[in-house]
Motif scaffolding. Structure first.
Motif, PDB file in Angstrom:
ATOM      1  N   ASP A 171       3.191  12.144  10.115  1.00  0.00           N
ATOM      2  CA  ASP A 171       3.519  11.158  11.144  1.00  0.00           C
ATOM      3  C   ASP A 171       4.859  10.542  10.758  1.00  0.00           C
ATOM      4  OD1 ASP A 171       3.589   9.234  13.110  1.00  0.00           O
ATOM      5  OD2 ASP A 171       2.038   7.959  12.217  1.00  0.00           O
ATOM      6  N   GLY A 172       5.934  11.225  11.151  1.00  0.00           N
ATOM      7  CA  GLY A 172       7.248  10.811  10.671  1.00  0.00           C
ATOM      8  C   GLY A 172       7.321  11.029   9.174  1.00  0.00           C
ATOM      9  N   LYS A 173       7.618   9.986   8.445  1.00  0.00           N
ATOM     10  CA  LYS A 173       7.695  10.085   6.991  1.00  0.00           C
ATOM     11  C   LYS A 173       6.371   9.732   6.315  1.00  0.00           C
ATOM     12  CE  LYS A 173      12.653   9.209   6.593  1.00  0.00           C
ATOM     13  NZ  LYS A 173      13.709   8.375   5.949  1.00  0.00           N
ATOM     14  N   VAL A 174       5.381   9.375   7.122  1.00  0.00           N
ATOM     15  CA  VAL A 174       4.073   8.984   6.587  1.00  0.00           C
ATOM     16  C   VAL A 174       3.094  10.138   6.750  1.00  0.00           C
ATOM     17  CG1 VAL A 174       2.153   7.347   6.749  1.00  0.00           C
ATOM     18  CG2 VAL A 174       4.505   6.575   7.155  1.00  0.00           C
ATOM     19  N   LEU A 175       2.321  10.403   5.708  1.00  0.00           N
ATOM     20  CA  LEU A 175       1.262  11.407   5.780  1.00  0.00           C
ATOM     21  C   LEU A 175      -0.045  10.688   6.062  1.00  0.00           C
ATOM     22  CD1 LEU A 175       1.382  14.520   5.304  1.00  0.00           C
ATOM     23  CD2 LEU A 175       0.262  14.089   3.140  1.00  0.00           C
ATOM     24  N   ARG A 176      -0.769  11.141   7.069  1.00  0.00           N
ATOM     25  CA  ARG A 176      -1.999  10.448   7.460  1.00  0.00           C
ATOM     26  C   ARG A 176      -3.209  11.371   7.396  1.00  0.00           C
ATOM     27  NH1 ARG A 176      -0.967   5.485   9.122  1.00  0.00           N
ATOM     28  NH2 ARG A 176       1.131   4.985   9.903  1.00  0.00           N
ATOM     29  N   CYS A 177      -4.386  10.765   7.226  1.00  0.00           N
ATOM     30  CA  CYS A 177      -5.646  11.506   7.202  1.00  0.00           C
ATOM     31  C   CYS A 177      -6.003  11.932   8.619  1.00  0.00           C
ATOM     32  CB  CYS A 177      -6.771  10.645   6.631  1.00  0.00           C
ATOM     33  SG  CYS A 177      -6.464  10.008   4.967  1.00  0.00           S
ATOM     34  N   SER A 178      -6.427  13.171   8.770  1.00  0.00           N
ATOM     35  CA  SER A 178      -6.796  13.675  10.094  1.00  0.00           C
ATOM     36  C   SER A 178      -8.139  14.394  10.093  1.00  0.00           C
ATOM     37  CB  SER A 178      -5.713  14.629  10.618  1.00  0.00           C
ATOM     38  OG  SER A 178      -5.587  15.760   9.769  1.00  0.00           O
ATOM     39  N   GLY A 179      -8.838  14.372   8.948  1.00  0.00           N
ATOM     40  CA  GLY A 179     -10.120  15.065   8.854  1.00  0.00           C
ATOM     41  C   GLY A 179     -11.002  14.429   7.797  1.00  0.00           C
ATOM     42  N   GLY A 180     -12.168  15.043   7.594  1.00  0.00           N
ATOM     43  CA  GLY A 180     -13.110  14.506   6.610  1.00  0.00           C
ATOM     44  C   GLY A 180     -12.706  14.823   5.190  1.00  0.00           C
ATOM     45  N   ASN A 201      -6.723   9.677  -9.448  1.00  0.00           N
ATOM     46  CA  ASN A 201      -6.616   8.224  -9.611  1.00  0.00           C
ATOM     47  C   ASN A 201      -5.266   7.665  -9.182  1.00  0.00           C
ATOM     48  OD1 ASN A 201      -9.246   7.885 -10.553  1.00  0.00           O
ATOM     49  ND2 ASN A 201      -8.675   8.315 -12.660  1.00  0.00           N
ATOM     50  N   GLU A 202      -4.315   8.538  -8.907  1.00  0.00           N
ATOM     51  CA  GLU A 202      -3.017   8.101  -8.376  1.00  0.00           C
ATOM     52  C   GLU A 202      -3.079   7.871  -6.864  1.00  0.00           C
ATOM     53  OE1 GLU A 202      -0.519   7.425 -10.220  1.00  0.00           O
ATOM     54  OE2 GLU A 202      -0.430   8.751 -11.975  1.00  0.00           O
ATOM     55  N   LEU A 203      -4.146   8.364  -6.218  1.00  0.00           N
ATOM     56  CA  LEU A 203      -4.199   8.426  -4.759  1.00  0.00           C
ATOM     57  C   LEU A 203      -4.987   7.293  -4.136  1.00  0.00           C
ATOM     58  CD1 LEU A 203      -4.961  12.240  -4.433  1.00  0.00           C
ATOM     59  CD2 LEU A 203      -2.785  11.129  -3.871  1.00  0.00           C
ATOM     60  N   SER A 204      -4.659   6.999  -2.893  1.00  0.00           N
ATOM     61  CA  SER A 204      -5.479   6.103  -2.078  1.00  0.00           C
ATOM     62  C   SER A 204      -5.224   6.414  -0.611  1.00  0.00           C
ATOM     63  CB  SER A 204      -5.173   4.633  -2.371  1.00  0.00           C
ATOM     64  OG  SER A 204      -3.795   4.365  -2.206  1.00  0.00           O
ATOM     65  N   PHE A 205      -6.248   6.195   0.227  1.00  0.00           N
ATOM     66  CA  PHE A 205      -6.142   6.302   1.679  1.00  0.00           C
ATOM     67  C   PHE A 205      -6.253   4.885   2.227  1.00  0.00           C
ATOM     68  CE2 PHE A 205      -8.589  10.598   1.326  1.00  0.00           C
ATOM     69  CZ  PHE A 205      -7.497  11.166   0.690  1.00  0.00           C
TER      70      PHE A 205
END
Length: 618
Positions: free
Chosen positions: A397-406, A430-434
C-alpha cells in the motif's frame, strides 16, 4: 537485448502465497534464470529487492496465465515465453486440479510446465481414488470405506464398536479443512452428517471416506517426480494447530522444520519406495506423474509408515524450510522433471544445516481476523544472518506493507542444527509487529515450533547375544516417558537369540536383524554392524549380554557412545560373561553383587564406569 537463443530463462510461478514466494526466491538463485514472474504474487514479490523477481498481479486462472505466457509482461520488458528453456511452475493445487497443465499443453505445445496433469492430480482431488489406488498397489494406508450415500455411511459408523476411533474425510478438495477427528461414536455420526448432509465442505463432501485412526508422529515427505522416478527430499514436520501444545483449531500450518529426526534412514527408504511405486503405477494407468508428490505420512509404531494422504504440489509451510536447504539448482531440477530426465544424484540438500519456519498470523486466525494492519520490523529481519521473511497474506500500500490474509508471513531461520535454526527464526519474529489504526498489536504465532524435536529422543542401537533381560527396563522407561530415548535397531550374532524377539515386538520401525559372522574377521564383522547401526540412525550403542569381544576399530568409532551392561561390580570379575560371572561371585563367597554400566573401550570391561548398582545379598 540479447538474442533469443542466448537469453536466460523466464520462469512463471503461479500462485500468491508463502510457498510461491519461497519458490520464486529459490528459482531466482539459478544462474540460468533471468526473470521470475509471479502471478498474482503478494506484497513480498511486489517489494522484492531481487531484480529477478517480478510481481505481475496477474490472476492464476488458466486464461490469464496463458495470456501472460503467450504475450510476456511488458511493464518489466519480459517477452513471450518460448519452449526451449522457459518454465511455468504451478504452486497451488486448485489450478492443477482445474487442468492448467493440460490447458497450456494444448495452447503452447512443448512448453515446460512443472506440475501434474488434471488426471494425475486426482491423487489430491479425490481421497477416495487415492485410498483405492493405495490398496490396489499394496502401499500401506489405514483401513477404510468410501461412501456416496449418507444413509450407508451412517449405518456403517453406527455399526462400529464404541472404542473403534475413525477419521472422517470429505473426499474432494476442501482447502485442507475436510478432515474430522471425532472422539466418540456420537461425534462420528455428527461428522458424517456435517460432511454429507449439511455439505459444510460443499461438493468435496459428495463422497466421504471413513478410515481407522492411526497413531504416531506425522511427517511431510515430498518427492521430485519426472513421470518415471521419484526422488525424496529431506522429511519435514509441520504444525497444524493454531495454539501452543497442539491446541486450538486446525490451520493451513503454523510452522515447520526440516529435517525431521523421526524419519530415520530405514523409514526414509521405505517412504521413497512408496513414492516410487506410486509414480510407476500412475504411469502404468496412462497418467504419468510429473511435479512434486507430497506424501503425508503417519509413522505408526505398530504398523510402520502409512500414507495418510497425497498432495499434488509443494506443501506450505514445508516449502519454506525445504528450499533454503536445497544445494542444487531448482530450475534445473524442475526442467529435468518436465523432460523426463531426473537424475537423483543431481538433487542435493545440505546435510550440515537445519531450517525452521514460524508463521506469523493475524490475531484470531483461523477464525475471524482483522486485515489491513501495517507490518513493521521487516528491515530488521532482513539484517539478521540466516533469517528470511517469506510473504503470504501481505499487500503493498504505497510504501506501507499491510496484512491481507490470515497467515501473513513465514519467518525461516537456517542454522548448523535445529536449535540454532529455531533461535534465528524466533529472534527475527520478535522484531515484527502487525499494528492496526488504533495502534493495537494484532500478530499471533506459536512459541513451540519444533520443541518436541529439540527435546528429541536419543536413538539407541542394541547389540545382544542372549535373552536381553537388561533391555526390558529400558523399553519400559521409554514407554513410560521417563527416558527420552528411542530404540532404532536390535542386532544379534545369534539367529536364535531371544533378544531379537524383543526387537521385533517393538514394531517394524525398529531394525531387528541377525548378523552372521560366517567368513568374516572380527574387524569385518564389526564394520558390518557399524554400517547397519548407522543406517538405522543409532547415536548410542547399548551392549546387552553381547558375547563377542569388539574390535579396536569399533570401540574407536563409537568412543564415548557405546555402553555395556556388565553383571558384576567392576573392576571385580571383569572379562567374564553372563552366567559365568554369577558363578564366579558365588564361588568367591561374595556378600554382595550387582551390575555396572560402563563405556566400552579396547580394554575389555575396563572403560570408565557410568553407573554401578549394588543390589543383591548373595
Amino acid at each position: 537485448e540479447m538474442c533469443q537463443t542466448t537469453r536466460l530463462a523466464t520462469v512463471v510461478v503461479v500462485g500468491g502465497g508463502g510457498r510461491e514466494h519461497a519458490l520464486a526466491v529459490a528459482l531466482a538463485k539459478s544462474p540460468r534464470v533471468g526473470r521470475v514472474l509471479v502471478a498474482p504474487g503478494n506484497g513480498g514479490t511486489a517489494t522484492a529487492e531481487n531484480p529477478k523477481i517480478v510481481h505481475t498481479g496477474v490472476a492464476q486462472d488458466n486464461d490469464s496465465i496463458h495470456q501472460l505466457v503467450r504475450d510476456g509482461y511488458k511493464p518489466a520488458n519480459v517477452g513471450p515465453l518460448n519452449t526451449e528453456k522457459d518454465l511455468v511452475v504451478v504452486g497451488p493445487e486448485a489450478p492443477l486440479v482445474d487442468g492448467i497443465v493440460d490447458f497450456l499443453a494444448v495452447k503452447i505445445p512443448k512448453l515446460r510446465v512443472f506440475g501434474p496433469s488434471k488426471e494425475a492430480s486426482i491423487l489430491e482431488a479425490s481421497k477416495a481414488f487415492t485410498k483405492d489406488f493405495l490398496a490396489q498397489h499394496s502401499i500401506p494406508t489405514a483401513a477404510y470405506k468410501t461412501f456416496t450415500d449418507s444413509a450407508a455411511a451412517l449405518a456403517y459408523v453406527r455399526s462400529l464398536p464404541p472404542d473403534h476411533r475413525v477419521v472422517v474425510k470429505a473426499s474432494g478438495l476442501a482447502a485442507g479443512k475436510g478432515v474430522l477427528l471425532p472422539a466418540t461414536s456420537e461425534a462420528t455420526v455428527a461428522a458424517v452428517r456435517e460432511i454429507m448432509d449439511d455439505r459444510s465442505f460443499g461438493a468435496a463432501g459428495d463422497e466421504c471416506v471413513v478410515e481407522t485412526l492411526l497413531t504416531g508422529p506425522e511427517a511431510s515427505c515430498l518427492a521430485f517426480c519426472d513421470g518415471k522416478t521419484a526422488v525424496l527430499m529431506p522429511p519435514a514436520q509441520d504444525h497444524k494447530r493454531a495454539l501452543d501444545g497442539d491446541e486450538g483449531l486446525n490451520t493451513g500450518g503454523m510452522g515447520a522444520y526440516c529435517p525431521a529426526s523421526c524419519v530415520g534412514f530405514q523409514l526414509f527408504q521405505e517412504i521413497e519406495k512408496m513414492c516410487q511405486t506410486t509414480v510407476e503405477k500412475m504411469a502404468e494407468r496412462g497418467t504419468p506423474y510429473v511435479g512434486v508428490l507430497y506424501a503425508g505420512m503417519m509413522l505408526d509404531p505398530l504398523r510402520g509408515p502409512q500414507v495418510l494422504e497425497f498432495n499434488c504440489r509443494f506443501g506450505d509451510p514445508e516449502t519454506q524450510v525445504l528450499l533454503p536447504l536445497l544445494d542444487s539448482d531448482l530450475y534445473q531440477i524442475m526442467s529435468d522433471c518436465c523432460d523426463g530426465n531426473l537424475d537423483p544424484a543431481a538433487i542435493r540438500f545440505r546435510d550440515d544445516a537445519a531450517a525452521a519456519t514460524v508463521v506469523c498470523a493475524a490475531r484470531g486466525y483461523p477464525a475471524s481476523y482483522p486485515k489491513g494492519m501495517a507490518v513493521q520490523g521487516l528491515p530488521a529481519v532482513a539484517k539478521r544472518p540466516g533469517a528470511t521473511a517469506y510473504h503470504a497474506g501481505t499487500r503493498a500500500d504505497g510504501k506501507v506493507l499491510r496484512c491481507s490474509g490470515g497467515r501473513v508471513l513465514a519467518i525461516t531461520g537456517v542454522g548448523e542444527d535445529l536449535a540454532q535454526a529455531l533461535s534465528t527464526a524466533y529472534e527475527a519474529v520478535n522484531e515484527l509487529s502487525f499494528v492496526d489504526d488504533d495502534n493495537n498489536r494484532q500478530m499471533h504465532f506459536r512459541t513451540d515450533i519444533a520443541q518436541k524435536a529439540v527435546r528429541r529422543s536419543i536413538k539407541i542401537g542394541v547389540m545382544g547375544s542372549t535373552r536381553g533381560t537388561a533391555l526390558k527396563p529400558v523399553i519400559d522407561a521409554i514407554a513410560q516417558n521417563t527416558l527420552q530415548a528411542e530404540i532404532v535397531a536390535v542386532l544379534s550374532n545369534r539367529s536364535d537369540a531371544p533378544i531379537l524377539d524383543k526387537g521385533k515386538a517393538l514394531g517394524p520401525s525398529v531394525l531387528t536383524r541377525f548378523v552372521s559372522s560366517k567368513n568374516l574377521s572380527r574387524h569385518q564383522y564389526d564394520a558390518e554392524c557399524t554400517s547397519i547401526l548407522e543406517e538405522a540412525g543409532a547415536e548410542l550403542i547399548l551392549l546387552v549380554g553381547y558375547m563377542r569381544i569388539l574390535s579396536p576399530a569399533f570401540t574407536r568409532h563409537w568412543k564415548g557412545r557405546c555402553l555395556n551392561v556388565h553383571p558384576s561390580l567392576l573392576p571385580k570379575y571383569a572379562g567374564g560373561m553372563d552366567l559365568e560371572v554369577h558363578q564366579a561371585v558365588l564361588d568367591a563367597k561374595e556378600t554382595h553383587t550387582g551390575c555396572t554400566i560402563h563405556e566400552v573401550t579396547e580394554e575389555v570391561d575396563g572403560g570408565p564406569i557410568v553407573l554401578q548398582k549394588k543390589k543383591v545379598n548373595v
